[in-house]
Design a protein around this motif. Structure first.
Motif, PDB file in Angstrom:
ATOM      1  N   ALA A 295      44.220  25.314  45.653  1.00  0.00           N
ATOM      2  CA  ALA A 295      45.157  26.250  46.164  1.00  0.00           C
ATOM      3  C   ALA A 295      46.612  25.373  46.034  1.00  0.00           C
ATOM      4  O   ALA A 295      47.714  26.149  45.734  1.00  0.00           O
ATOM      5  CB  ALA A 295      45.001  26.579  47.491  1.00  0.00           C
ATOM      6  N   ALA A 296      46.995  24.144  46.280  1.00  0.00           N
ATOM      7  CA  ALA A 296      48.047  23.474  46.247  1.00  0.00           C
ATOM      8  C   ALA A 296      48.495  23.522  44.816  1.00  0.00           C
ATOM      9  O   ALA A 296      49.638  23.750  44.534  1.00  0.00           O
ATOM     10  CB  ALA A 296      47.815  22.143  46.725  1.00  0.00           C
ATOM     11  N   PHE A 297      47.633  23.049  43.764  1.00  0.00           N
ATOM     12  CA  PHE A 297      48.164  23.268  42.332  1.00  0.00           C
ATOM     13  C   PHE A 297      48.438  24.613  42.065  1.00  0.00           C
ATOM     14  O   PHE A 297      49.274  24.607  41.172  1.00  0.00           O
ATOM     15  CB  PHE A 297      46.798  22.585  41.430  1.00  0.00           C
ATOM     16  CG  PHE A 297      46.832  21.098  41.639  1.00  0.00           C
ATOM     17  CD1 PHE A 297      47.845  20.243  41.525  1.00  0.00           C
ATOM     18  CD2 PHE A 297      45.630  20.753  41.883  1.00  0.00           C
ATOM     19  CE1 PHE A 297      47.740  18.887  41.692  1.00  0.00           C
ATOM     20  CE2 PHE A 297      45.610  19.136  42.199  1.00  0.00           C
ATOM     21  CZ  PHE A 297      46.486  18.290  42.138  1.00  0.00           C
ATOM     22  N   LEU A 298      47.835  25.493  42.161  1.00  0.00           N
ATOM     23  CA  LEU A 298      47.933  27.012  41.849  1.00  0.00           C
ATOM     24  C   LEU A 298      49.256  27.291  42.209  1.00  0.00           C
ATOM     25  O   LEU A 298      50.198  28.054  41.871  1.00  0.00           O
ATOM     26  CB  LEU A 298      46.883  28.134  42.195  1.00  0.00           C
ATOM     27  CG  LEU A 298      45.637  27.683  41.433  1.00  0.00           C
ATOM     28  CD1 LEU A 298      44.518  28.813  41.959  1.00  0.00           C
ATOM     29  CD2 LEU A 298      45.622  28.118  40.006  1.00  0.00           C
ATOM     30  N   TYR A 299      49.635  26.910  43.863  1.00  0.00           N
ATOM     31  CA  TYR A 299      50.836  27.420  44.310  1.00  0.00           C
ATOM     32  C   TYR A 299      51.921  26.612  43.423  1.00  0.00           C
ATOM     33  O   TYR A 299      53.150  27.224  43.292  1.00  0.00           O
ATOM     34  CB  TYR A 299      50.731  26.778  45.787  1.00  0.00           C
ATOM     35  CG  TYR A 299      52.042  26.957  46.471  1.00  0.00           C
ATOM     36  CD1 TYR A 299      52.476  28.040  47.201  1.00  0.00           C
ATOM     37  CD2 TYR A 299      53.098  25.841  46.446  1.00  0.00           C
ATOM     38  CE1 TYR A 299      53.842  28.394  47.763  1.00  0.00           C
ATOM     39  CE2 TYR A 299      54.272  26.122  47.378  1.00  0.00           C
ATOM     40  CZ  TYR A 299      54.777  27.302  47.871  1.00  0.00           C
ATOM     41  OH  TYR A 299      55.703  27.462  48.362  1.00  0.00           O
ATOM     42  N   LEU A 300      51.818  25.213  43.293  1.00  0.00           N
ATOM     43  CA  LEU A 300      52.726  24.566  42.304  1.00  0.00           C
ATOM     44  C   LEU A 300      52.887  25.327  41.247  1.00  0.00           C
ATOM     45  O   LEU A 300      54.202  25.244  40.643  1.00  0.00           O
ATOM     46  CB  LEU A 300      52.298  23.210  42.395  1.00  0.00           C
ATOM     47  CG  LEU A 300      52.685  22.195  43.276  1.00  0.00           C
ATOM     48  CD1 LEU A 300      52.121  20.889  43.113  1.00  0.00           C
ATOM     49  CD2 LEU A 300      54.273  21.981  43.367  1.00  0.00           C
ATOM     50  N   ALA A 301      51.900  25.805  40.438  1.00  0.00           N
ATOM     51  CA  ALA A 301      52.162  26.097  39.359  1.00  0.00           C
ATOM     52  C   ALA A 301      52.884  27.542  39.222  1.00  0.00           C
ATOM     53  O   ALA A 301      53.730  27.757  38.727  1.00  0.00           O
ATOM     54  CB  ALA A 301      50.735  26.269  38.650  1.00  0.00           C
ATOM     55  N   ILE A 302      52.499  28.512  40.285  1.00  0.00           N
ATOM     56  CA  ILE A 302      52.948  29.662  40.242  1.00  0.00           C
ATOM     57  C   ILE A 302      54.800  29.462  40.640  1.00  0.00           C
ATOM     58  O   ILE A 302      55.323  30.114  39.732  1.00  0.00           O
ATOM     59  CB  ILE A 302      52.390  30.390  41.414  1.00  0.00           C
ATOM     60  CG1 ILE A 302      51.047  30.969  40.896  1.00  0.00           C
ATOM     61  CG2 ILE A 302      53.228  31.861  41.683  1.00  0.00           C
ATOM     62  CD1 ILE A 302      50.080  31.426  41.728  1.00  0.00           C
ATOM     63  N   TYR A 303      55.006  28.833  41.562  1.00  0.00           N
ATOM     64  CA  TYR A 303      56.171  28.596  41.933  1.00  0.00           C
ATOM     65  C   TYR A 303      57.030  27.581  40.877  1.00  0.00           C
ATOM     66  O   TYR A 303      58.340  27.578  40.815  1.00  0.00           O
ATOM     67  CB  TYR A 303      56.467  28.141  43.323  1.00  0.00           C
ATOM     68  CG  TYR A 303      56.225  29.432  44.108  1.00  0.00           C
ATOM     69  CD1 TYR A 303      57.119  30.374  44.662  1.00  0.00           C
ATOM     70  CD2 TYR A 303      55.014  29.481  44.816  1.00  0.00           C
ATOM     71  CE1 TYR A 303      56.667  31.551  45.200  1.00  0.00           C
ATOM     72  CE2 TYR A 303      54.501  30.608  45.688  1.00  0.00           C
ATOM     73  CZ  TYR A 303      55.371  31.680  45.793  1.00  0.00           C
ATOM     74  OH  TYR A 303      55.013  32.772  46.512  1.00  0.00           O
ATOM     75  N   GLY A 304      56.286  26.641  40.527  1.00  0.00           N
ATOM     76  CA  GLY A 304      56.906  25.626  39.441  1.00  0.00           C
ATOM     77  C   GLY A 304      57.556  26.423  38.261  1.00  0.00           C
ATOM     78  O   GLY A 304      58.584  26.070  37.538  1.00  0.00           O
ATOM     79  N   PHE A 305      56.947  27.719  37.844  1.00  0.00           N
ATOM     80  CA  PHE A 305      57.530  28.426  36.688  1.00  0.00           C
ATOM     81  C   PHE A 305      58.860  28.931  36.777  1.00  0.00           C
ATOM     82  O   PHE A 305      59.585  28.918  36.014  1.00  0.00           O
ATOM     83  CB  PHE A 305      56.603  29.401  36.017  1.00  0.00           C
ATOM     84  CG  PHE A 305      55.533  28.961  35.338  1.00  0.00           C
ATOM     85  CD1 PHE A 305      55.452  28.467  34.058  1.00  0.00           C
ATOM     86  CD2 PHE A 305      54.104  29.008  35.837  1.00  0.00           C
ATOM     87  CE1 PHE A 305      54.536  27.824  33.374  1.00  0.00           C
ATOM     88  CE2 PHE A 305      52.864  28.448  35.181  1.00  0.00           C
ATOM     89  CZ  PHE A 305      53.247  27.890  33.697  1.00  0.00           C
ATOM     90  N   GLY A 306      59.308  29.417  38.154  1.00  0.00           N
ATOM     91  CA  GLY A 306      60.311  29.650  38.507  1.00  0.00           C
ATOM     92  C   GLY A 306      61.598  28.523  38.587  1.00  0.00           C
ATOM     93  O   GLY A 306      62.504  28.675  38.311  1.00  0.00           O
ATOM     94  N   PHE A 307      60.749  27.688  38.992  1.00  0.00           N
ATOM     95  CA  PHE A 307      61.539  26.312  39.172  1.00  0.00           C
ATOM     96  C   PHE A 307      62.030  25.854  37.747  1.00  0.00           C
ATOM     97  O   PHE A 307      63.382  25.695  37.245  1.00  0.00           O
ATOM     98  CB  PHE A 307      60.878  25.157  39.674  1.00  0.00           C
ATOM     99  CG  PHE A 307      61.369  23.848  39.462  1.00  0.00           C
ATOM    100  CD1 PHE A 307      62.688  23.470  40.392  1.00  0.00           C
ATOM    101  CD2 PHE A 307      60.853  22.812  38.902  1.00  0.00           C
ATOM    102  CE1 PHE A 307      63.089  22.151  40.408  1.00  0.00           C
ATOM    103  CE2 PHE A 307      61.297  21.211  39.000  1.00  0.00           C
ATOM    104  CZ  PHE A 307      62.526  21.192  39.568  1.00  0.00           C
TER     105      PHE A 307
END
Length: 173
Positions: free
Chosen positions: A106-118
């Motif tokens: 869940a943490a890695f998916l969260y980072l991936a999803i919001y990381g693309f916006g970053f």
């Protein structure tokens, strides 16, 4: 029988993904070492005053370190969890490992999803020395998080709730 097949396919995919990631990390580290040596030679011997080796080293180190997370996941190399989990009875081990895998996924998916916006936000910013968009350096976060999530899912399918530290070289026969 089908469960064993899933484990085998997951192990094979995990090993293949890790093989590729480790080669990319090795290339990044080689370029990083060469870049740092160039900076040292520049500063103490030739005095060229190159402005970019330090900044390039920073970006290479970030990419290499973040990509190494998925390599650690592939081998189940988390000593704190390993030592703690192995001291417990098997049913509790399986439950904890499943829970830890689920939370980490869940943490890695969260980072991936919001990381693309970053990373997308990095397109509007410029690196001081290179004058390039910061999208590529910022992309290290979502790319590595996505790779870590994929690797974690494969490892969870491979291990089926058992703590199995893996020497990936063994399975390459």
């Amino acid at each position: 029988m089908a469960l064993r097949r899933v484990e085998t396919i997951a192990a094979m995919l995990s090993r293949g993904l890790n093989w590729g990631v480790e080669r990319v990390i090795a290339v990044l580290m080689l370029v990083l070492v060469l870049d740092v040596w160039l900076g040292v030679i520049d500063r103490y011997i030739f005095h060229w005053q190159l402005p970019w080796p330090e900044e390039l080293a920073r970006y290479l180190m970030i990419w290499a370190a973040l990509l190494a997370i998925s390599a650690g996941i592939a081998r189940r190399e988390h000593i704190g969890i390993g030592m703690f989990v192995l001291s417990l009875p098997m049913p509790i081990q399986r439950a904890i490992l499943f829970l830890v895998d689920l939370i980490a996924l869940a943490a890695f998916l969260y980072l991936a999803i919001y990381g693309f916006g970053f990373a997308e936000g990095g397109m509007r910013r410029q690196a001081m020395i290179f004058g390039m968009s910061l999208a590529l350096p910022y992309a290290a976060v979502p790319v590595s998080a996505l790779l870590a999530a994929i690797q974690l899912l494969l490892v969870a399918l491979r291990d089926q709730g058992r703590f199995i530290p893996v020497d990936l070289a063994e399975g390459a026969e």
